[in-house]
Write an enzyme that holds these catalytic residues in place. Structure first.
Site, PDB file in Angstrom:
ATOM      1  CG  ASP A  75      20.310  -9.587  33.766  1.00 35.29           C
ATOM      2  OD1 ASP A  75      19.984  -9.424  34.946  1.00 35.29           O
ATOM      3  OD2 ASP A  75      21.232  -8.952  33.220  1.00 35.29           O
ATOM      4  CD  GLU A 329      24.403  -3.155  34.952  1.00 37.45           C
ATOM      5  OE1 GLU A 329      25.406  -3.803  34.682  1.00 37.45           O
ATOM      6  OE2 GLU A 329      23.691  -3.355  35.947  1.00 37.45           O
TER       7      GLU A 329
END
Ligand code: FRU
Length: 482
Positions: A75, A329
């Protein structure tokens, strides 16, 4: 749209804006998400891509380069301002990423239990095809953040050289779990921030002086907590300003609907079928013949109560995916002017394995458009799917650590897509035909307008831009003004 035989019509959504504090939560419904299969080709040869090329990420080559040989990278986000602009600071582009040691003896799938926030920098206007990102190391000193593991967030440049790092403070209690990956004592999760300083000189970028503050823990009412579900999600803060509400700072984050796991009952509004639709399910059917009530993702909203952004209040979620999916998310809000009007795009990533019973979709980024931060969001492309990894949706869902060899080898090629200014979408490589990633994907371009998204295949080479292309669009401090 013309209905696909055998499939329901999508729900009607007005895109109407509500006050950010209003008690209205937009629903990503089963009727909406069923459009993913309605738009998928049921007749492809097994293991091919069954989705429209418009929503399919181009294939990543198997011989992708590693961004760094010492850490896996997943990420990732840029240094931004409150309007999602990506900031060049004194001539440097700066990005933040979850990193884990490649040489510590655990595997790529154990990275979550060992995650730290790292940072990279490179000269603004570097050649993204040739110039590597320089790894600056961990952002925070060891044992100084709120939890024992640092999960995703966002970083904002404030006044002068002050930055605020919003992050997820995850605390694992079970060493065995950290090494084996799952199944042990549930972790705690809090949303935290660290206020610190950024420094730049001719050699690069450094940080110091971080002061950490815990901001939010799930309340168990609007947002599910650990006591209610050991597998709860509460993470991935992203802060922004809303031109419709000047002076306020908002945060979106990943949550789950409050309440004990398994106690939720699917409602008519979660199903969202139009009256009389011959392909509708009934509430009773869904609640008695599926386990769909276990999937209760939401996108949370909070508002800052002070200018220092150290005190926050929860507002009701802006989107729920009850009975559709369990994880929405890394949410982000991207405001785009369309025909003189601000359109609010909510983007969030999700997985195939977190879909509810009866639902099917790929790993990728999902989008919703409305007239305000809180609105009756219209899912993009009527389904919500904005951009997914190449997948044969006719086959059952898999997880990246154990893909079915008959599936499309690129079904998990990329995840954690983040939409940057100009529709540039960055992500990390997970599994390309059996080769595990841990490095940034080629950036792709997604054009979107009026709630329709389309991969731009004229961008880069057949739609694949440079690996890890996160350019800046706003300069602070001027180029080379160290
Ligand atoms: C997305 C994600 C985030 C979380 C991080 C943990 O890839 O699941 O929600 O913050 O990864 O590694």
């Amino acid at each position: 749209p013309a209905p696909t035989p055998g499939f329901p019509l999508p729900s009607l959504h007005t895109q109407q804006a509500y006050d950010p504090a209003a008690n209205f939560t937009s629903k990503w419904t089963r009727a909406d998400a069923k459009q993913i299969m309605a738009q998928s080709n049921p007749n492809v040869a097994p293991g091919q891509n069954s989705m429209s090329p418009n929503v399919t990420m181009p294939e990543i080559p198997k011989d992708f380069p590693a961004m760094n040989d010492d850490v896996w990278v997943w990420d990732t986000w840029s240094l931004t301002d409150e309007n999602a602009n990506q900031i060049s600071y004194k001539g440097w582009d700066v990005i933040f990423a979850l990193v884990a040691d490649r040489h510590a003896g655990y595997g790529f799938d154990q990275r979550h239990w060992n995650a730290r926030i790292g940072y990279f920098f490179r000269k603004t206007n570097a050649d993204p095809a040739k110039d590597k990102w320089n790894y600056g190391g961990h952002l925070f000193l060891d044992n100084t953040s709120i939890g024992n593991t640092e999960w995703s967030g966002s970083t904002r440049l404030m006044q002068g050289n002050k930055i605020n790092v919003f992050y997820t403070a995850t605390t694992f209690y079970d060493v065995a779990e950290r090494n084996a990956g799952g199944g042990g004592i549930a972790p705690d999760a809090a949303i935290a921030k660290a206020l610190g300083n950024i420094h730049a000189n001719q050699n690069g970028v450094t940080f110091d002086g971080f002061q950490h503050t815990k901001l939010l823990e799930p309340d168990g009412k609007l947002y599910q907590n650990k006591a209610q579900n050991p597998g709860f999600a509460f993470r991935d803060p992203y802060t922004f300003a809303d031109p419709a509400h000047p002076g306020k700072t908002f945060m979106v984050f990943e949550g789950n609907t409050g309440g004990t796991r398994g106690s939720y009952k699917c409602k008519q509004e979660d199903l969202g079928y139009r009256p009389g639709d011959p392909n509708a399910e009934t509430v009773d059917q869904v609640n008695s013949t599926t386990g769909a009530w276990y999937q209760t993702a939401n996108v949370g909203l909070a508002v800052a109560d002070n200018k220092d952004l150290t005190k926050w209040s929860f507002l009701p979620p802006i989107l729920s995916a009850n009975c559709v999916n369990d994880q929405t998310e890394r949410p982000q809000i991207y405001i785009q002017n369309e025909n003189g009007k601000n359109k609010y795009y909510l983007f969030t990533i999700s997985h195939q394995f977190t879909y509810a019973d009866g639902m099917r979709g790929p790993d990728g980024v999902y989008g919703f458009v409305g007239n305000g931060v809180r609105s009756d969001y219209q899912p993009v492309n009527n389904s919500g799917l904005a951009l997914g990894s190449p997948t044969d949706l006719n086959m059952p869902a898999n997880a990246p650590e154990g893909p079915d060899p008959r599936q499309n080898g690129r079904q998990f090629q990329a995840y954690s897509h983040y939409v940057q200014p100009g529709g540039l979408v960055q992500s990390f490589i997970d599994n390309v035909d059996g080769v595990r990633g841990g490095s940034l994907s080629p950036t792709v371009k997604m054009n979107f307008k009026g709630g329709v998204t389309q991969v731009d295949r004229s961008f880069g080479q057949n739609g694949l831009g440079p690996f890890g292309y996160l350019p800046t669009n706003v300069r602070v401090g001027g180029e080379g003004h160290y």
